[in-house]
Design an enzyme around this catalytic site. Structure first.
Site, PDB file in Angstrom:
ATOM      1  N   HIS A   1      -4.011  34.543  21.499  1.00  0.00           N
ATOM      2  CA  HIS A   1      -3.852  33.412  20.583  1.00  0.00           C
ATOM      3  C   HIS A   1      -5.123  33.266  19.761  1.00  0.00           C
ATOM      4  CE1 HIS A   1      -6.303  31.356  23.531  1.00  0.00           C
ATOM      5  NE2 HIS A   1      -5.392  31.567  24.473  1.00  0.00           N
TER       6      HIS A   1
ATOM      7  N   HIS B   1      -8.496  33.618  21.509  1.00  0.00           N
ATOM      8  CA  HIS B   1      -8.959  34.998  21.732  1.00  0.00           C
ATOM      9  C   HIS B   1      -9.511  35.589  20.427  1.00  0.00           C
ATOM     10  CE1 HIS B   1      -5.788  34.897  25.037  1.00  0.00           C
ATOM     11  NE2 HIS B   1      -6.877  35.242  25.691  1.00  0.00           N
TER      12      HIS B   1
ATOM     13  N   GLU C   1     -15.111  28.828  27.024  1.00  0.00           N
ATOM     14  CA  GLU C   1     -15.550  27.759  27.939  1.00  0.00           C
ATOM     15  C   GLU C   1     -14.384  27.011  28.565  1.00  0.00           C
ATOM     16  OE1 GLU C   1     -18.311  25.231  25.880  1.00  0.00           O
ATOM     17  OE2 GLU C   1     -20.003  26.547  26.358  1.00  0.00           O
ATOM     18  N   LYS C   2     -13.160  27.328  28.145  1.00  0.00           N
ATOM     19  CA  LYS C   2     -12.024  26.656  28.794  1.00  0.00           C
ATOM     20  C   LYS C   2     -12.046  26.943  30.290  1.00  0.00           C
ATOM     21  CE  LYS C   2      -7.559  27.834  28.433  1.00  0.00           C
ATOM     22  NZ  LYS C   2      -7.066  27.867  29.831  1.00  0.00           N
TER      23      LYS C   2
END
Ligand code: PAF
Length: 293
Positions: A43, A46, A161-162
């Site tokens: 997505h 990325h 960072e998710k």
């Protein structure tokens, strides 16, 4: 096996040996290599990592591999989207294909006959939150990344960072293995609604996709409450809010020290804190976090 390059397509390798051989023989040793490991279902988040890697490095290697050893839930592994053709089409349409090489192996190329993980000591970082909820998850992540780092030998590797806990653990992995790789964390990429982008979002119905944006709103509100009233009030607020949202189930909301990831019960001066949340909606596990600075 080597899928090769077509006129308007990046090169795709399915064998790690051939990728290593190619990088040794065709790569200029002075060219820097950026690496974006993924599990596919790409997505915009990325793509943002890939753009960053391309702007910092001469070449970009992207791996696309749904790593079985990091799934403690077989149903989640089974349902994980596998859309390689679509992923390649997105890369080819969005990025300079002459500087990108994709490694998209099958399980056998990575694990041979033994699809098992090594076990790692990440000095406690792996014991909390995702590590506590998903036993063995970070051993699986460590195993695949140790393998991929060995194959790709990147100068810089990029992670969102998710998965903030994963990011800290990868930094620890590189430190423990004494690898000369810079691990670069990139900001969470969000939908306009605020929902953190994730390959799992595609499993939500359009209605739930919309509703899921409330998770970020709850996180933002908890940040304001944390600032004025501290940890307990922020936590209670999130628990109440999520309980009142039909269809949502809170797995955890934790405020932790950003460095050690230890859950915090009181705020200590000089430490940075972050709030971490996992919510289930329509059987999909949604994860997000926010800096409380
Ligand atoms: O974050 C992910 O997508 C995965 O955990 C990773 C880093 C590609 C390892 O399989």
């Amino acid at each position: 096996m080597f899928v090769g390059s077509q006129a308007h397509s990046c090169m795709v390798f399915t064998s790690h040996k051939q990728l290593t051989h190619f990088l040794k023989n065709n790569g200029n040793p002075s060219k820097s290599i950026g690496f974006v490991p993924t599990m596919g279902a790409l997505h915009q988040g990325h793509l943002a990592l890939m753009h960053q890697a391309l702007s910092d490095n001469d070449l970009l290697i992207v791996s696309i591999f749904v790593n079985p050893t990091q799934f403690n839930n077989q149903e989640d592994l089974h349902k994980y989207p596998r859309i390689l053709e679509q992923d390649l089409a997105l890369i080819n349409a969005s990025l300079p294909i002459d500087r990108i090489f994709v490694y998209a192996p099958d399980v056998n190329d990575v694990y041979g006959d033994h699809t098992v993980s090594k076990s790692y000591d990440f000095e406690g970082l792996e014991q909390v939150m995702e590590g506590a909820q998903r036993p063995g998850h970070f051993d699986g992540v460590g195993t695949i990344l140790e393998f991929l780092f060995e194959v790709v030998q990147p100068d810089n590797a990029y992670f969102g960072e998710k998965d903030f806990q994963q990011l800290q653990i990868i930094k620890k992995l590189v430190e423990k293995l004494s690898l000369d790789i810079n691990i670069i964390g990139c900001p969470i990429y969000r939908e306009d609604s605020g929902l953190a982008m994730s390959s799992r979002n595609g499993r939500l119905t359009p209605e739930n996709f919309k509703k899921a944006a409330q998770i970020y709103q709850v996180l933002l509100a908890s940040k304001a409450i944390f600032k004025n009233h501290g940890i307990a009030r922020a936590t209670a607020h999130v628990e109440e809010q999520i309980a009142a949202m039909p269809g949502f189930e809170l797995e955890y909301y934790t405020i932790a020290c950003e460095k050690t990831l230890e859950p915090a019960t009181m705020v200590e001066p000089g430490k940075k804190y972050r709030a971490f949340i996992v919510v289930h909606l329509q059987g999909v596990r949604l994860i997000d976090n926010i800096s409380l600075d």
